[in-house]
Design an enzyme around this catalytic site. Structure first.
Site, PDB file in Angstrom:
ATOM      1  CG  LEU A 240     -10.541 -40.272 -14.304  1.00  0.00           C
ATOM      2  CD1 LEU A 240      -9.588 -39.572 -13.289  1.00  0.00           C
ATOM      3  CD2 LEU A 240     -10.850 -41.444 -13.819  1.00  0.00           C
TER       4      LEU A 240
ATOM      5  N   GLY B  22     -17.600 -25.730 -34.595  1.00  0.00           N
ATOM      6  CA  GLY B  22     -17.169 -25.705 -33.414  1.00  0.00           C
ATOM      7  C   GLY B  22     -16.405 -26.941 -33.083  1.00  0.00           C
TER       8      GLY B  22
ATOM      9  CB  VAL C 159      -9.343 -54.122 -22.146  1.00  0.00           C
ATOM     10  CG1 VAL C 159     -10.543 -54.469 -23.255  1.00  0.00           C
ATOM     11  CG2 VAL C 159      -9.623 -53.528 -20.682  1.00  0.00           C
TER      12      VAL C 159
ATOM     13  CG  HIS D 153     -10.425 -13.941   4.767  1.00  0.00           C
ATOM     14  ND1 HIS D 153     -10.145 -15.250   4.727  1.00  0.00           N
ATOM     15  CD2 HIS D 153     -11.307 -13.743   5.616  1.00  0.00           C
ATOM     16  CE1 HIS D 153     -10.728 -15.894   5.667  1.00  0.00           C
ATOM     17  NE2 HIS D 153     -11.417 -14.902   6.394  1.00  0.00           N
TER      18      HIS D 153
ATOM     19  CB  ALA E  75     -23.007 -28.110 -35.492  1.00  0.00           C
TER      20      ALA E  75
HETATM   21  P1  FAD Z   1     -11.554 -30.562 -33.634  1.00  0.00           P
HETATM   22  O1  FAD Z   1     -12.372 -29.873 -32.429  1.00  0.00           O
HETATM   23  O2  FAD Z   1     -11.498 -31.889 -33.520  1.00  0.00           O
HETATM   24  O3  FAD Z   1     -12.153 -29.899 -34.976  1.00  0.00           O
HETATM   25  C1  FAD Z   1     -11.691 -30.336 -35.950  1.00  0.00           C
HETATM   26  C2  FAD Z   1     -13.121 -30.030 -37.012  1.00  0.00           C
HETATM   27  O4  FAD Z   1     -12.341 -30.591 -38.443  1.00  0.00           O
HETATM   28  C3  FAD Z   1     -14.081 -30.896 -37.020  1.00  0.00           C
HETATM   29  O5  FAD Z   1     -15.304 -30.296 -36.782  1.00  0.00           O
HETATM   30  C4  FAD Z   1     -14.070 -32.069 -37.965  1.00  0.00           C
HETATM   31  O6  FAD Z   1     -15.404 -32.383 -38.449  1.00  0.00           O
HETATM   32  C5  FAD Z   1     -13.558 -31.234 -39.242  1.00  0.00           C
HETATM   33  N1  FAD Z   1     -12.779 -31.879 -40.103  1.00  0.00           N
HETATM   34  C6  FAD Z   1     -11.929 -32.835 -40.081  1.00  0.00           C
HETATM   35  N2  FAD Z   1     -11.549 -33.499 -41.106  1.00  0.00           N
HETATM   36  C7  FAD Z   1     -11.954 -32.422 -42.210  1.00  0.00           C
HETATM   37  C8  FAD Z   1     -12.133 -32.438 -43.669  1.00  0.00           C
HETATM   38  N3  FAD Z   1     -11.279 -33.258 -44.419  1.00  0.00           N
HETATM   39  N4  FAD Z   1     -13.014 -31.621 -44.305  1.00  0.00           N
HETATM   40  C9  FAD Z   1     -13.638 -30.676 -43.464  1.00  0.00           C
HETATM   41  N5  FAD Z   1     -13.677 -30.703 -42.015  1.00  0.00           N
HETATM   42  C10 FAD Z   1     -12.899 -31.844 -41.510  1.00  0.00           C
HETATM   43  N6  FAD Z   1     -10.527 -30.022 -24.146  1.00  0.00           N
HETATM   44  C11 FAD Z   1     -10.414 -29.081 -23.453  1.00  0.00           C
HETATM   45  O7  FAD Z   1      -9.562 -28.255 -23.347  1.00  0.00           O
HETATM   46  N7  FAD Z   1     -11.256 -29.120 -22.247  1.00  0.00           N
HETATM   47  C12 FAD Z   1     -12.420 -29.896 -22.294  1.00  0.00           C
HETATM   48  O8  FAD Z   1     -13.217 -29.932 -21.262  1.00  0.00           O
HETATM   49  C13 FAD Z   1     -12.281 -31.015 -23.234  1.00  0.00           C
HETATM   50  N8  FAD Z   1     -13.361 -31.826 -23.098  1.00  0.00           N
HETATM   51  C14 FAD Z   1     -13.445 -32.940 -24.011  1.00  0.00           C
HETATM   52  C15 FAD Z   1     -14.389 -33.839 -23.638  1.00  0.00           C
HETATM   53  C16 FAD Z   1     -14.353 -34.856 -24.760  1.00  0.00           C
HETATM   54  C17 FAD Z   1     -15.554 -35.955 -24.669  1.00  0.00           C
HETATM   55  C18 FAD Z   1     -13.704 -34.863 -25.775  1.00  0.00           C
HETATM   56  C19 FAD Z   1     -13.924 -36.149 -26.812  1.00  0.00           C
HETATM   57  C20 FAD Z   1     -12.589 -34.112 -26.026  1.00  0.00           C
HETATM   58  C21 FAD Z   1     -12.393 -32.953 -25.074  1.00  0.00           C
HETATM   59  N9  FAD Z   1     -11.266 -32.017 -25.022  1.00  0.00           N
HETATM   60  C22 FAD Z   1     -11.514 -31.141 -24.197  1.00  0.00           C
HETATM   61  C23 FAD Z   1     -10.555 -32.113 -26.125  1.00  0.00           C
HETATM   62  C24 FAD Z   1     -11.008 -31.100 -27.356  1.00  0.00           C
HETATM   63  O9  FAD Z   1     -12.197 -31.211 -27.780  1.00  0.00           O
HETATM   64  C25 FAD Z   1      -9.846 -30.968 -28.512  1.00  0.00           C
HETATM   65  O10 FAD Z   1      -8.781 -30.798 -27.969  1.00  0.00           O
HETATM   66  C26 FAD Z   1     -10.315 -29.839 -29.244  1.00  0.00           C
HETATM   67  O11 FAD Z   1     -11.658 -29.950 -29.885  1.00  0.00           O
HETATM   68  C27 FAD Z   1      -9.121 -29.566 -30.614  1.00  0.00           C
HETATM   69  O12 FAD Z   1      -9.526 -28.724 -31.550  1.00  0.00           O
HETATM   70  P2  FAD Z   1      -9.158 -28.793 -32.913  1.00  0.00           P
HETATM   71  O13 FAD Z   1      -9.651 -27.699 -33.748  1.00  0.00           O
HETATM   72  O14 FAD Z   1      -7.852 -29.321 -33.046  1.00  0.00           O
HETATM   73  O15 FAD Z   1     -10.126 -30.030 -33.445  1.00  0.00           O
HETATM   74  P1  NAD Z   2      -6.115 -40.188 -22.202  1.00  0.00           P
HETATM   75  O1  NAD Z   2      -4.945 -40.147 -22.940  1.00  0.00           O
HETATM   76  O2  NAD Z   2      -6.441 -39.091 -21.110  1.00  0.00           O
HETATM   77  O3  NAD Z   2      -6.346 -41.433 -21.445  1.00  0.00           O
HETATM   78  C1  NAD Z   2      -6.630 -42.856 -21.927  1.00  0.00           C
HETATM   79  C2  NAD Z   2      -6.267 -44.039 -20.817  1.00  0.00           C
HETATM   80  O4  NAD Z   2      -6.290 -44.991 -21.461  1.00  0.00           O
HETATM   81  C3  NAD Z   2      -4.704 -43.850 -20.378  1.00  0.00           C
HETATM   82  O5  NAD Z   2      -4.388 -43.796 -18.873  1.00  0.00           O
HETATM   83  C4  NAD Z   2      -3.960 -45.229 -20.960  1.00  0.00           C
HETATM   84  O6  NAD Z   2      -3.214 -45.689 -20.298  1.00  0.00           O
HETATM   85  C5  NAD Z   2      -5.447 -45.976 -20.964  1.00  0.00           C
HETATM   86  N1  NAD Z   2      -5.182 -46.770 -21.795  1.00  0.00           N
HETATM   87  C6  NAD Z   2      -4.631 -46.865 -23.094  1.00  0.00           C
HETATM   88  N2  NAD Z   2      -4.809 -48.217 -23.608  1.00  0.00           N
HETATM   89  C7  NAD Z   2      -5.528 -49.054 -22.773  1.00  0.00           C
HETATM   90  C8  NAD Z   2      -5.845 -50.301 -22.751  1.00  0.00           C
HETATM   91  N3  NAD Z   2      -5.577 -51.115 -23.896  1.00  0.00           N
HETATM   92  N4  NAD Z   2      -6.643 -50.951 -21.688  1.00  0.00           N
HETATM   93  C9  NAD Z   2      -6.921 -49.725 -20.604  1.00  0.00           C
HETATM   94  N5  NAD Z   2      -6.507 -48.807 -20.613  1.00  0.00           N
HETATM   95  C10 NAD Z   2      -5.919 -48.282 -21.586  1.00  0.00           C
HETATM   96  O7  NAD Z   2      -7.240 -40.294 -23.481  1.00  0.00           O
HETATM   97  P2  NAD Z   2      -8.923 -39.908 -23.162  1.00  0.00           P
HETATM   98  O8  NAD Z   2      -9.345 -39.997 -21.838  1.00  0.00           O
HETATM   99  O9  NAD Z   2      -9.416 -40.750 -24.120  1.00  0.00           O
HETATM  100  O10 NAD Z   2      -9.132 -38.455 -23.886  1.00  0.00           O
HETATM  101  C11 NAD Z   2      -8.665 -37.987 -25.141  1.00  0.00           C
HETATM  102  C12 NAD Z   2      -8.041 -36.828 -25.277  1.00  0.00           C
HETATM  103  O11 NAD Z   2      -8.893 -35.901 -24.872  1.00  0.00           O
HETATM  104  C13 NAD Z   2      -7.015 -36.333 -24.110  1.00  0.00           C
HETATM  105  O12 NAD Z   2      -5.820 -36.170 -24.841  1.00  0.00           O
HETATM  106  C14 NAD Z   2      -7.474 -35.304 -23.466  1.00  0.00           C
HETATM  107  O13 NAD Z   2      -6.687 -34.291 -23.387  1.00  0.00           O
HETATM  108  C15 NAD Z   2      -8.757 -34.728 -24.007  1.00  0.00           C
HETATM  109  N6  NAD Z   2      -9.723 -34.542 -23.269  1.00  0.00           N
HETATM  110  C16 NAD Z   2      -9.646 -33.210 -22.445  1.00  0.00           C
HETATM  111  C17 NAD Z   2     -10.553 -33.251 -21.415  1.00  0.00           C
HETATM  112  C18 NAD Z   2     -10.193 -31.913 -20.567  1.00  0.00           C
HETATM  113  O14 NAD Z   2      -9.540 -30.987 -20.836  1.00  0.00           O
HETATM  114  N7  NAD Z   2     -10.935 -31.699 -19.282  1.00  0.00           N
HETATM  115  C19 NAD Z   2     -11.703 -33.918 -21.361  1.00  0.00           C
HETATM  116  C20 NAD Z   2     -11.940 -34.868 -22.045  1.00  0.00           C
HETATM  117  C21 NAD Z   2     -10.863 -35.277 -22.904  1.00  0.00           C
END
Ligand code: FAD
Ligand code: NAD
Length: 462
Positions: free
Chosen positions: A187, A41, A238, A441, A39
């Site tokens: 969270l 994205g 941890v 408002h 997929a």
């Molecule tokens: P990615 O989205 O990681 O895309 C990279 C792509 O490259 C992937 O599809 C991967 O398969 C592909 N790829 C890697 N290496 C290769 C290769 N060698 N050949 C071919 N393909 C390859 N951010 C927000 O702003 N809002 C949110 O609400 C949010 N929620 C999140 C929730 C979770 C659970 C997680 C894990 C992340 C969340 N993020 C959120 C973070 C967000 O997903 C990333 O910041 C964002 O996807 C980064 O975009 P990117 O294009 O740099 O990389």
């Molecule tokens: P994060 O960096 O937000 O938080 C990781 C937390 O783990 C920190 O508070 C850190 O102090 C703690 N930590 C590190 N080592 C630890 C240990 N040994 N034991 C206990 N705690 C420890 O990382 P995340 O929550 O994994 O998210 C990853 C990335 O994905 C973030 O950079 C975030 O920007 C992105 N993301 C964004 C959204 C959003 O925009 N709503 C949602 C999900 C993820």
């Protein structure tokens, strides 16, 4: 092996890569995008932003129906959870959106290659998959994103001890879920499973939650989430997590271990650079494993650019998108624009937490004199009508010029309200500008206006 040539080859079809591909194609370039997953994205659409928000929405509705409707005078009888249906809806949302990108690629004539992209030399990328290809391009954009950071001693088994990916699809509500890391993922997904009935314990190494966010807002968030039932243990190191029978055991330094039925590891993410062939062009990583770039997204090697999670800056989908667009517009038109001071961040808990610009701590550390205005949702008519009054809006403005430097919100729909603040910062607005803007408002957005008035000590409803 089959060969093809393009103006631009992009590795990775996440928000950084696919958006850059569409924009470059709009500007007339012959663009290809290589993606190794089925997929399109990226993390965001497949296993990140979108599925997590689908579950946050569903779990919040369930929680409201169970515990919140009564205060509106709605009697529901027994509310039941159909977890399988909830997960299916989440999967359908993901499929619709990832298929939508396929459609956008077709519409914009972006060539998609399925397989692993590997750089083999200057201007050369190979596609390794069922249909191997050798591609040549004047420009290559690396947008390979990030993956979960492992933690020593935590034995990920793709099931009971897993990452956010597993936590998006638990087949049953865990009785006790231990989350390692009180960051955004911890969270958000901790909230999902807590609302669905799990006991959730969040273990955090630091002495606060949401590192990097405004401390006052993070402290308020911790209080509110604790009231909702999340248990926080801060300052905890941890040392391991492993399977024990049908459950798991989590070990910590100097504290008794915890037995639980699932563990979610969420201690950050690290850039994807393995197997990319960077050695073939002599491209070195920085001390945190990221690809170093300049302000035009150029790596140190001619013809290679990089954007998104694989480079410095916040790991956010919209940051990756803005970079992708600025990068290709710079290449094709000679100019591209991104303002790192105006990139919002949102945590989609209930209430939401959102911020843009500098925190109070950052301004203090930089020696910037600032004024502060704050306004609580408790004093906002719409929030009262919604029965959602937790939180506040806080605005930080330059003490001398009144220019808005940071806005931090915890409260209902904070993720939507922050857009006004980002626009204000982008336009170089002052707190006075926001205070003089007429807000409808009764809306939640009036809280932003009132906080702007409060910067000058003239809030009306407080
Ligand atoms: P990615 O989205 O990681 O895309 C990279 C792509 O490259 C992937 O599809 C991967 O398969 C592909 N790829 C890697 N290496 C290769 C290769 N060698 N050949 C071919 N393909 C390859 N951010 C927000 O702003 N809002 C949110 O609400 C949010 N929620 C999140 C929730 C979770 C659970 C997680 C894990 C992340 C969340 N993020 C959120 C973070 C967000 O997903 C990333 O910041 C964002 O996807 C980064 O975009 P990117 O294009 O740099 O990389
Ligand atoms: P994060 O960096 O937000 O938080 C990781 C937390 O783990 C920190 O508070 C850190 O102090 C703690 N930590 C590190 N080592 C630890 C240990 N040994 N034991 C206990 N705690 C420890 O990382 P995340 O929550 O994994 O998210 C990853 C990335 O994905 C973030 O950079 C975030 O920007 C992105 N993301 C964004 C959204 C959003 O925009 N709503 C949602 C999900 C993820």
């Amino acid at each position: 092996m089959a060969e093809a040539s393009h103006d631009l080859v992009i590795i990775g079809a996440g928000p950084g890569g696919y958006v850059a591909a569409i924009r470059a194609a709009q500007l007339g370039w012959n663009v290809a995008c290589i993606e190794k997953e089925k997929a399109l994205g990226g993390t965001c659409l497949r296993v990140g932003c979108i599925p997590s928000k689908a579950l946050l929405e569903s779990s919040e509705l369930y929680h409201e129906a169970k515990d919140g409707f009564a205060r509106h005078g709605i009697v529901t009888g027994g509310v039941q959870l159909d977890l399988a249906a909830m997960l299916k809806r989440k999967d359908e949302v993901v499929t619709t959106l990832t298929k939508g990108i396929e459609g956008l690629f077709k519409k914009n004539k972006v060539t998609r290659y399925a397989g692993h992209g590997r750089i083999t030399g200057p201007g050369k990328v190979s596609v390794e998959g069922s249909q191997p290809m050798t591609l040549s391009a004047k420009h290559v954009l690396i947008a390979t994103g990030s993956s979960v950071s492992p933690l020593k001693g935590v034995e990920l088994d793709g099931d009971r001890i897993g990452t956010s990916t597993e936590a998006l699809s638990y087949p049953e509500v865990p009785k006790h879920l231990v989350v390692i890391g009180a960051g955004v993922i911890g969270l958000e997904l901790g909230s999902v499973w807590s609302r669905l009935g799990a006991k959730v314990t969040v273990l955090e190494y630091s002495n606060r939650i949401l590192a990097g966010m405004d401390t006052e807002i993070a402290t308020e968030a911790q209080k509110i989430l604790t009231k909702q039932g999340l248990e926080f243990r801060l300052g905890v190191r941890v040392t391991g997590a492993k399977r024990k029978g049908n459950g798991c055991i989590v070990e910590m330094e100097g504290q008794p271990s915890i037995e639980c039925d699932r563990v979610l590891l969420a201690v950050g993410r690290r850039p994807n650079t393995e197997g990319l062939g960077l050695e073939s062009i002599g491209l070195q990583l920085d001390e945190r494993g990221r690809i170093p770039i300049d302000e035009h997204f150029r790596t140190r090697i001619e013809g290679f650019h990089a954007v998104g999670d694989v480079v410095r800056g916040p790991m956010l989908a919209h940051k990756a998108e803005e970079e992708g667009i600025a990068c290709v517009e710079g290449l094709i038109q000679g100019y591209g624009h991104i303002n790192y001071d105006a990139i919002p961040g949102v945590v989609y808990t209930h209430p939401e937490i959102a911020s843009v610009g500098k925190t109070e701590e950052e301004l203090t550390a930089a020696g910037v004199a600032f004024k502060k205005g704050s306004f609580p949702f408790m004093a906002n008519g719409r929030a009262k009508a919604m029965a959602s009054t937790d939180g506040r809006v806080k605005i930080l403005a330059d003490a001398e010029t009144d220019r808005i430097l940071g806005v931090h919100i915890i409260g209902p729909r904070a993720g939507e309200l922050i857009a006004e603040a980002a626009t204000a910062i982008e336009f170089g607005a002052t707190a006075e500008d926001l205070a003089r803007t007429c807000h409808a408002h009764p809306t939640l957005a009036e809280t932003v206006k009132e906080a702007a008035l409060a910067v000058d000590r003239r809030a009306i409803h407080m």
